[in-house]
Design an enzyme around this catalytic site. Structure first.
Site, PDB file in Angstrom:
ATOM      1  N   GLY A  14       4.450  -2.881   2.350  1.00 40.90           N
ATOM      2  CA  GLY A  14       5.005  -1.614   1.865  1.00 40.90           C
ATOM      3  C   GLY A  14       4.747  -0.498   2.855  1.00 40.90           C
ATOM      4  O   GLY A  14       4.124  -0.688   3.909  1.00 40.90           O
ATOM      5  N   GLN A 112      -4.997  -9.852 -10.602  1.00 38.07           N
ATOM      6  CA  GLN A 112      -5.772  -9.567  -9.392  1.00 38.07           C
ATOM      7  C   GLN A 112      -7.256  -9.409  -9.724  1.00 38.07           C
ATOM      8  O   GLN A 112      -8.117  -9.854  -8.961  1.00 38.07           O
ATOM      9  CB  GLN A 112      -5.193  -8.345  -8.679  1.00 38.07           C
ATOM     10  CG  GLN A 112      -3.782  -8.656  -8.156  1.00 38.07           C
ATOM     11  CD  GLN A 112      -3.175  -7.566  -7.295  1.00 38.07           C
ATOM     12  OE1 GLN A 112      -3.730  -6.491  -7.158  1.00 38.07           O
ATOM     13  NE2 GLN A 112      -2.016  -7.842  -6.741  1.00 38.07           N
ATOM     14  N   GLY A 130      -2.590   1.692  -5.865  1.00 36.35           N
ATOM     15  CA  GLY A 130      -1.302   1.517  -6.555  1.00 36.35           C
ATOM     16  C   GLY A 130      -1.322   2.213  -7.902  1.00 36.35           C
ATOM     17  O   GLY A 130      -2.262   2.081  -8.685  1.00 36.35           O
ATOM     18  N   ASP A 159      -5.600  13.629  -2.864  1.00 34.05           N
ATOM     19  CA  ASP A 159      -5.587  14.931  -3.542  1.00 34.05           C
ATOM     20  C   ASP A 159      -6.709  15.824  -3.003  1.00 34.05           C
ATOM     21  O   ASP A 159      -6.530  17.023  -2.820  1.00 34.05           O
ATOM     22  CB  ASP A 159      -5.747  14.722  -5.051  1.00 34.05           C
ATOM     23  CG  ASP A 159      -4.765  13.689  -5.566  1.00 34.05           C
ATOM     24  OD1 ASP A 159      -3.560  13.951  -5.517  1.00 34.05           O
ATOM     25  OD2 ASP A 159      -5.209  12.589  -5.962  1.00 34.05           O
ATOM     26  N   HIS A 187      -5.321  10.707 -11.151  1.00 33.41           N
ATOM     27  CA  HIS A 187      -4.417  10.929 -10.012  1.00 33.41           C
ATOM     28  C   HIS A 187      -3.001  11.065 -10.581  1.00 33.41           C
ATOM     29  O   HIS A 187      -2.224  10.115 -10.617  1.00 33.41           O
ATOM     30  CB  HIS A 187      -4.485   9.772  -9.016  1.00 33.41           C
ATOM     31  CG  HIS A 187      -3.377   9.850  -8.010  1.00 33.41           C
ATOM     32  ND1 HIS A 187      -3.302  10.826  -7.050  1.00 33.41           N
ATOM     33  CD2 HIS A 187      -2.258   9.104  -7.848  1.00 33.41           C
ATOM     34  CE1 HIS A 187      -2.206  10.673  -6.337  1.00 33.41           C
ATOM     35  NE2 HIS A 187      -1.549   9.634  -6.803  1.00 33.41           N
TER      36      HIS A 187
HETATM   37  P1  NAX Z   1       6.069   0.470  -1.416  1.00 30.46           P
HETATM   38  O1  NAX Z   1       7.045   0.223  -2.525  1.00 30.46           O
HETATM   39  O2  NAX Z   1       6.578   0.856  -0.077  1.00 30.46           O
HETATM   40  O3  NAX Z   1       5.154  -0.815  -1.228  1.00 30.46           O
HETATM   41  C1  NAX Z   1       4.562  -1.470  -2.293  1.00 30.46           C
HETATM   42  C2  NAX Z   1       4.466  -2.916  -1.916  1.00 30.46           C
HETATM   43  O4  NAX Z   1       3.729  -3.582  -2.936  1.00 30.46           O
HETATM   44  C3  NAX Z   1       5.824  -3.605  -1.790  1.00 30.46           C
HETATM   45  O5  NAX Z   1       5.953  -4.197  -0.507  1.00 30.46           O
HETATM   46  C4  NAX Z   1       5.805  -4.638  -2.901  1.00 30.46           C
HETATM   47  O6  NAX Z   1       6.468  -5.828  -2.545  1.00 30.46           O
HETATM   48  C5  NAX Z   1       4.303  -4.862  -3.056  1.00 30.46           C
HETATM   49  N1  NAX Z   1       3.916  -5.434  -4.353  1.00 30.46           N
HETATM   50  C6  NAX Z   1       4.461  -5.219  -5.571  1.00 30.46           C
HETATM   51  N2  NAX Z   1       3.842  -5.972  -6.489  1.00 30.46           N
HETATM   52  C7  NAX Z   1       2.890  -6.676  -5.839  1.00 30.46           C
HETATM   53  C8  NAX Z   1       1.954  -7.647  -6.254  1.00 30.46           C
HETATM   54  N3  NAX Z   1       1.887  -8.052  -7.529  1.00 30.46           N
HETATM   55  N4  NAX Z   1       1.134  -8.174  -5.311  1.00 30.46           N
HETATM   56  C9  NAX Z   1       1.215  -7.799  -4.028  1.00 30.46           C
HETATM   57  N5  NAX Z   1       2.108  -6.884  -3.576  1.00 30.46           N
HETATM   58  C10 NAX Z   1       2.927  -6.339  -4.478  1.00 30.46           C
HETATM   59  O7  NAX Z   1       5.057   1.571  -1.998  1.00 30.46           O
HETATM   60  P2  NAX Z   1       4.020   2.463  -1.208  1.00 30.46           P
HETATM   61  O8  NAX Z   1       4.663   3.715  -0.823  1.00 30.46           O
HETATM   62  O9  NAX Z   1       3.357   1.638  -0.156  1.00 30.46           O
HETATM   63  O10 NAX Z   1       2.990   2.816  -2.390  1.00 30.46           O
HETATM   64  C11 NAX Z   1       2.162   1.836  -2.949  1.00 30.46           C
HETATM   65  C12 NAX Z   1       1.503   2.370  -4.204  1.00 30.46           C
HETATM   66  O11 NAX Z   1       0.660   3.475  -3.883  1.00 30.46           O
HETATM   67  C13 NAX Z   1       2.508   2.902  -5.245  1.00 30.46           C
HETATM   68  O12 NAX Z   1       2.086   2.477  -6.523  1.00 30.46           O
HETATM   69  C14 NAX Z   1       2.332   4.404  -5.122  1.00 30.46           C
HETATM   70  O13 NAX Z   1       2.705   5.068  -6.325  1.00 30.46           O
HETATM   71  C15 NAX Z   1       0.861   4.505  -4.842  1.00 30.46           C
HETATM   72  N6  NAX Z   1       0.372   5.761  -4.295  1.00 30.46           N
HETATM   73  C16 NAX Z   1      -0.862   6.156  -4.671  1.00 30.46           C
HETATM   74  C17 NAX Z   1      -1.439   7.304  -4.179  1.00 30.46           C
HETATM   75  C18 NAX Z   1      -2.798   7.724  -4.619  1.00 30.46           C
HETATM   76  O14 NAX Z   1      -3.215   8.801  -4.198  1.00 30.46           O
HETATM   77  N7  NAX Z   1      -3.537   6.960  -5.413  1.00 30.46           N
HETATM   78  C19 NAX Z   1      -0.704   8.183  -3.258  1.00 30.46           C
HETATM   79  C20 NAX Z   1       0.423   7.513  -2.557  1.00 30.46           C
HETATM   80  C21 NAX Z   1       1.195   6.537  -3.396  1.00 30.46           C
HETATM   81  O15 NAX Z   1       2.096   7.265  -4.185  1.00 30.46           O
END
Ligand code: NAX
Length: 328
Positions: A14, A112, A130, A159, A187
């Site tokens: 991702g 997980q 995530g 944040d 968050h």
């Molecule tokens: P992306 O959609 O670019 O990447 C996520 C990846 O996770 C994808 O490649 C997908 O295939 C993979 N995935 C989905 N289910 C999976 C599983 N069961 N096992 C392994 N891989 C799996 O998202 P991205 O921009 O990289 O963001 C990832 C996560 O971070 C999202 O949930 C997003 O909301 C969260 N965030 C959290 C932040 C925080 O401060 N805690 C800030 C940034 C971000 O918004």
């Protein structure tokens, strides 16, 4: 240099993964004297793209990177892991209710959590990025039977970094001079970015800024809604800053963090400051450099802080109620 750390990253293909993996491979978490093995997890349809990421990692020839494992099986990716960065989760679908998102993602974190309990290293630490990361972390923790609860943390470091930067920009100082900002709670946009104990270049933030209305209004709103502003500007959600924050959060666990500038970590609440017990909530924390954290105790909370914290704790309590069937 004989120390090698195994770092598992989920959602590794991702956009956060793409920015995060080079930071880890360059020593961003464990420093310049520790070699790393990257153990990357993706869903099956994304394995081909993950292989492309592996090829690029090889092409960087990072001196500290000794091996790259790619898999769609959590038991392979988490095998003997010292650190698991749980980044992958499903994005919210069009019109999807928050409750349904929580349920959908929650199922990922049950599997997980179980796999971590089964195969991860004996001293594993888990950082959940995530979203909704606090409640996903709670689900993983509850399902990782036998793994101590304090090994699980979720990320509000982005944040915290955002809040530091906004204070610095307003005060016309460098962000490195801003210390002791706390992100309380979730968050999400109910989070409470608290400046009351913060300093800017050694001066109390409230004094340095000298504009309470800005702190209570535009400052808080900008931090709470920064993610949305990035999406509007970039057309994609924060990735570079999120990856840096994940790296900062994990490095905080493995370096000593003191009251001189605490880390805002989401950890299991113990009732301190009136938090409902048993939530994964943002707190000011110190760390011992060995993966262990402690909540900073005894900070004064005025009525404004108590009121804002109560809002975000209530949201976390509601989220927990929505996933109670997933809590092991
Ligand atoms: P992306 O959609 O670019 O990447 C996520 C990846 O996770 C994808 O490649 C997908 O295939 C993979 N995935 C989905 N289910 C999976 C599983 N069961 N096992 C392994 N891989 C799996 O998202 P991205 O921009 O990289 O963001 C990832 C996560 O971070 C999202 O949930 C997003 O909301 C969260 N965030 C959290 C932040 C925080 O401060 N805690 C800030 C940034 C971000 O918004």
């Amino acid at each position: 240099m004989s120390i090698v750390k195994r770092v598992a990253v989920t959602g590794a293909a991702g956009q956060i993964g793409y920015s995060l993996l080079p930071l880890i491979a360059n020593g961003g978490i464990f420093g310049p004297n520790v070699k790393v093995v990257l153990q990357l997890l993706e869903v099956t349809p994304v394995l081909a793209a993950l292989n492309g990421v592996r090829m690029e990692l090889e092409d960087c020839a990072f001196p500290l990177l000794t091996d790259i494992v790619c898999s769609d099986d959590p038991k392979v990716a988490f095998k003997n892991a010292d650190l698991c960065l749980l980044v992958g989760s499903k994005p919210r679908g069009p019109g999807q209710e928050r409750k349904d998102l929580l349920q959908d993602n929650g199922k990922i974190f049950i599997g997980q959590g179980r796999a971590i309990a089964e195969v991860a290293g004996p001293d594993v630490r888990v950082v959940v990025v995530g979203n909704p990361c606090n409640t996903n972390c709670l689900i993983a923790m509850k399902n990782a039977k036998g793994v101590p609860a304090d090994r699980f943390t979720a990320m509000t470091r982005l944040d915290q970094n955002r809040a530091k930067a906004q204070l610095a920009l307003k005060a016309k100082k460098h962000w490195s001079t801003v210390k002791n900002v706390t992100i309380w709670g979730n968050h999400s946009n109910t989070q409470y970015p608290d400046w009351h104990h913060a300093t800017i270049d050694g001066t109390a933030a409230a004094t340095a800024i000298n504009d309470e209305a800005w702190l209570q209004g535009p400052f808080m709103k900008t931090v709470q809604e920064r993610g949305k502003a990035i999406i509007e500007a970039r057309g994609k959600s924060s990735a570079l800053s999120a990856a840096q924050a994940a790296c900062d959060h994990a490095r905080s666990l493995y370096t000593v963090t003191t009251n001189a500038d605490w880390a805002s970590l989401c950890v299991l609440s113990d009732g301190t400051y009136g938090t409902p017990e048993g939530l994964i909530s943002g707190f000011p924390c110190t760390t011992d450099g060995k993966g262990n954290w402690q909540i900073v105790k005894g900070l004064a909370m005025n009525d404004f802080s108590k009121q804002k914290a109560a809002i975000t704790w209530k949201e976390l309590t509601d989220e927990r109620d929505m996933v109670k069937d997933l809590l092991g």
